[in-house]
Design a protein around this motif. Structure first.
Motif, PDB file in Angstrom:
ATOM      1  N   ARG A  24       3.854   5.765  -5.417  1.00  0.00           N
ATOM      2  CA  ARG A  24       3.853   5.819  -6.887  1.00  0.00           C
ATOM      3  C   ARG A  24       2.779   6.785  -7.378  1.00  0.00           C
ATOM      4  O   ARG A  24       3.026   7.582  -8.303  1.00  0.00           O
ATOM      5  CB  ARG A  24       3.632   4.431  -7.471  1.00  0.00           C
ATOM      6  N   GLN A  25       1.595   6.723  -6.776  1.00  0.00           N
ATOM      7  CA  GLN A  25       0.520   7.629  -7.182  1.00  0.00           C
ATOM      8  C   GLN A  25       0.907   9.089  -6.914  1.00  0.00           C
ATOM      9  O   GLN A  25       0.606   9.976  -7.714  1.00  0.00           O
ATOM     10  CB  GLN A  25      -0.780   7.280  -6.441  1.00  0.00           C
ATOM     11  N   TRP A  26       1.597   9.307  -5.792  1.00  0.00           N
ATOM     12  CA  TRP A  26       2.068  10.666  -5.478  1.00  0.00           C
ATOM     13  C   TRP A  26       3.065  11.148  -6.526  1.00  0.00           C
ATOM     14  O   TRP A  26       3.004  12.291  -6.988  1.00  0.00           O
ATOM     15  CB  TRP A  26       2.692  10.673  -4.079  1.00  0.00           C
ATOM     16  N   TRP A  56       5.380  -0.438 -15.780  1.00  0.00           N
ATOM     17  CA  TRP A  56       4.893  -0.173 -14.422  1.00  0.00           C
ATOM     18  C   TRP A  56       5.857  -0.650 -13.352  1.00  0.00           C
ATOM     19  O   TRP A  56       5.903  -0.109 -12.253  1.00  0.00           O
ATOM     20  CB  TRP A  56       3.525  -0.837 -14.214  1.00  0.00           C
ATOM     21  N   GLN A  77       3.171  14.814 -13.372  1.00  0.00           N
ATOM     22  CA  GLN A  77       2.237  14.757 -14.495  1.00  0.00           C
ATOM     23  C   GLN A  77       2.402  15.919 -15.479  1.00  0.00           C
ATOM     24  O   GLN A  77       2.033  15.823 -16.642  1.00  0.00           O
ATOM     25  CB  GLN A  77       0.798  14.721 -13.977  1.00  0.00           C
ATOM     26  N   ASN A  82       8.277   2.498  -7.912  1.00  0.00           N
ATOM     27  CA  ASN A  82       7.961   3.747  -7.210  1.00  0.00           C
ATOM     28  C   ASN A  82       9.191   4.626  -7.013  1.00  0.00           C
ATOM     29  O   ASN A  82       9.260   5.405  -6.085  1.00  0.00           O
ATOM     30  CB  ASN A  82       7.323   3.433  -5.848  1.00  0.00           C
ATOM     31  N   THR A  96       0.835  -1.210   0.000  1.00  0.00           N
ATOM     32  CA  THR A  96       0.000   0.000   0.000  1.00  0.00           C
ATOM     33  C   THR A  96       0.866   1.254   0.000  1.00  0.00           C
ATOM     34  O   THR A  96       0.598   2.216  -0.728  1.00  0.00           O
ATOM     35  CB  THR A  96      -0.926   0.004   1.231  1.00  0.00           C
ATOM     36  N   LEU A 123       3.350  10.058  -9.655  1.00  0.00           N
ATOM     37  CA  LEU A 123       2.654  10.258 -10.922  1.00  0.00           C
ATOM     38  C   LEU A 123       1.959  11.616 -10.956  1.00  0.00           C
ATOM     39  O   LEU A 123       2.009  12.332 -11.960  1.00  0.00           O
ATOM     40  CB  LEU A 123       1.629   9.143 -11.138  1.00  0.00           C
ATOM     41  N   LYS A 124       1.336  11.976  -9.838  1.00  0.00           N
ATOM     42  CA  LYS A 124       0.654  13.270  -9.766  1.00  0.00           C
ATOM     43  C   LYS A 124       1.662  14.422  -9.788  1.00  0.00           C
ATOM     44  O   LYS A 124       1.457  15.428 -10.475  1.00  0.00           O
ATOM     45  CB  LYS A 124      -0.196  13.332  -8.500  1.00  0.00           C
ATOM     46  N   TYR A 162       2.359   1.705  -3.431  1.00  0.00           N
ATOM     47  CA  TYR A 162       1.336   2.145  -4.369  1.00  0.00           C
ATOM     48  C   TYR A 162       1.030   3.629  -4.178  1.00  0.00           C
ATOM     49  O   TYR A 162       0.973   4.392  -5.147  1.00  0.00           O
ATOM     50  CB  TYR A 162       0.068   1.310  -4.192  1.00  0.00           C
ATOM     51  N   LEU A 163       0.836   4.024  -2.913  1.00  0.00           N
ATOM     52  CA  LEU A 163       0.511   5.425  -2.634  1.00  0.00           C
ATOM     53  C   LEU A 163       1.655   6.350  -3.040  1.00  0.00           C
ATOM     54  O   LEU A 163       1.426   7.450  -3.551  1.00  0.00           O
ATOM     55  CB  LEU A 163       0.182   5.598  -1.152  1.00  0.00           C
TER      56      LEU A 163
END
Length: 510
Positions: A41-43, A58, A49, A93, A35, A45-46, A38-39
């Motif tokens: 990586r999402q941070w 990935w 961007q 990540n 988790t 990506l944002k 994942y979080l």
């Protein structure tokens, strides 16, 4: 107590229960870690961007593109498609933003973001936390303490020491070219620059270029360069425990030990020399102290001496940076001049008019060779000794075009890509010394062979002087020509190297 509680079946049940608890606990930890990854990586990506990049996998990101040591070629392709900056994903990540625009460079280098990223930690077993890796108040105190070691009154007499070291190398070349005019020069130049830094900064009295222990140190530094990059590229080796147990980790420790033995001996010999009768008094009479003597006599603001750990870190750092980066610069300059004989000859004529056919060179001469200096700078544009530097954003940043990043993002300042950016340097692959003609206009952060801002290279004037001395004395004695069968392939390491060495033909001039 019941009999069943002591029976084998009861004991097995207890063990089974513990295993189940451990399994559930392990799965929960694994889920928590997944988790977090994942979080994060999402941070990322944002955060990234606003900056487009080539498609990435990935899991392993763009890292597969760089497994064959083609980082620099890939960087040039990205510059054409993404002129200012481009994210680079190492794996899942892990990512950083690679920048190569002078306006971007100016913003980042004008700040005081920390250097101590995970990437830099991999260097610390080798060079410790000296000026290169330290941050904050420690860096500020040490930088202020060591700046007098590069005062022009200190640098002036170094010119004679530099010339002596270059002459030893050239004498060796004269003997070697009687047998075969072909030479791989990087190893010879590395020994010469190590000889120079040992004599100038560390008051060494011996002959490094004929000392077998110095050859071992050069080899150790070369190995550490390669091992560092190999570790960066491996997801598995990011973990310290796994790396320590790996064959590469063992090789790294052995190379660090060799490097530390060399620097420890330098410190020990200087201390022993200063303990001799009268030496301390002679030192106190000097207006400016050499690099190592400043460290040995240093007093912190609280009145304490520099710790042994801090002392060796600064010695390890300057021993490496003072010889390896300069060796890279000089070797690639020789290659550039060999590739462009018309510019080489023009430099030679300038030097002959200044020095005659002799080899005596002084501090005053260094400012009287404008065309040679232009060629040196153009070679360093094409082949910057340090191809990239790293920062971690300590606070949010906004670039001149309005794009921004949050704190915590890793920034890779690609000096190699900056120097080859066609938006900054028209026809960037063409060797054109006129780019650096007196009065020529260029962005303040378009040319950064010694980095920029407050954390620029403390020894940049030392290095430029040494390059000028080496080029001047070499061109008086030799004509340099390409070995067309072995064209060097630039290789990104901590310092810019060549994958297949730098091979030249040398012809002794009459």
């Amino acid at each position: 107590m019941s009999v069943s509680a002591l029976s084998p079946i009861g004991a097995l049940g207890s063990v089974s229960g513990l295993l189940q608890v451990a399994l559930v606990f392990g799965l929960l930890l694994l889920l928590l870690k997944a988790t977090q990854l994942y979080l994060h990586r999402q941070w990322l990506l944002k955060a990234l961007q606003q900056f487009p990049s080539p498609p990435s996998h990935w899991l392993y990101g763009h890292s597969r593109e760089h497994l064959k040591d083609n980082d620099l070629q890939e960087a040039l392709r990205r510059v054409k498609n993404f002129p200012r900056a481009c994210p680079y994903w190492l794996w899942g990540n892990k990512a950083h933003l690679v920048i190569y625009d002078p306006d971007y460079m100016k913003v980042v280098l004008g700040r005081s973001d920390p250097k101590l990223t995970d990437i830099h930690k991999f260097l610390s077993p080798w060079i410790g936390y000296g000026l290169l890796l330290s941050d904050g108040q420690t860096w500020f105190q040490h930088r202020r303490m060591l700046t007098p070691a590069f005062h022009y009154d200190i640098l002036k007499p170094y010119v004679n020491l530099m010339a002596d070291s270059v002459k030893v190398m050239l004498d060796k070349w004269e003997q070697l070219v009687t047998q075969d005019s072909h030479l791989e020069i990087f190893g010879h130049v590395s020994l010469m620059t190590l000889d120079t830094v040992m004599k100038c900064a560390f008051s060494y009295q011996g002959s490094v270029q004929t000392d077998r222990n110095s050859h071992s140190y050069i080899q150790a530094v070369g190995n550490l360069n390669s091992l560092f990059v190999a570790r960066l590229r491996s997801a598995l080796y990011q973990n310290d425990i796994i790396y320590r147990l790996s064959p590469e980790g063992r090789l790294s420790r052995q190379a660090c030990q060799l490097a530390h033995q060399h620097t420890d001996q330098v410190i020990r010999l200087r201390k022993a020399h200063l303990q001799k009768e009268g030496e301390m008094e002679n030192l106190r009479k000097k207006r400016h102290l050499d690099f190592l003597d400043i460290l040995l006599f240093a007093r912190m603001e609280n009145g304490s001496s520099l710790s042994d750990t801090d002392l060796r870190a600064e010695v390890d750092t300057f021993m490496f940076e003072g010889h390896d980066t300069t060796a890279s610069g000089i070797s690639w300059i020789f290659y550039a001049l060999a590739s462009h004989p018309e510019h080489q000859q023009r430099c030679r004529e300038e030097i002959q008019s200044l020095l005659g056919d002799g080899t005596s060179i002084t501090w005053d001469h260094l400012g009287q060779m404008p065309y040679t200096t232009m060629c040196i700078k153009e070679a360093m544009r094409l082949y910057p000794p340090v191809p990239a530097i790293i920062r971690e954003l300590g606070k949010p940043i906004t670039f001149p075009d309005g794009r921004s990043l949050p704190a915590g993002i890793i920034i890779s300042l690609s000096i190699y890509a900056l120097h080859h950016n066609p938006k900054v340097w028209p026809n960037p692959e063409v060797f054109d010394p006129s780019r650096f003609a007196p009065g020529s206009a260029q962005h303040s952060h378009a040319f950064l062979p010694f980095s920029g801002g407050s954390r620029n290279c403390i020894g940049k004037q030392f290095a430029m002087n040494e390059m000028k001395v080496a080029v001047a004395l070499t061109l008086l004695r030799f004509e340099l020509a390409l070995d067309a069968s072995r064209v060097p392939i630039p290789l990104r390491r901590v310092v810019l190297k060549s994958k297949n060495g730098i091979h030249l033909y040398l012809r002794k001039l009459p």
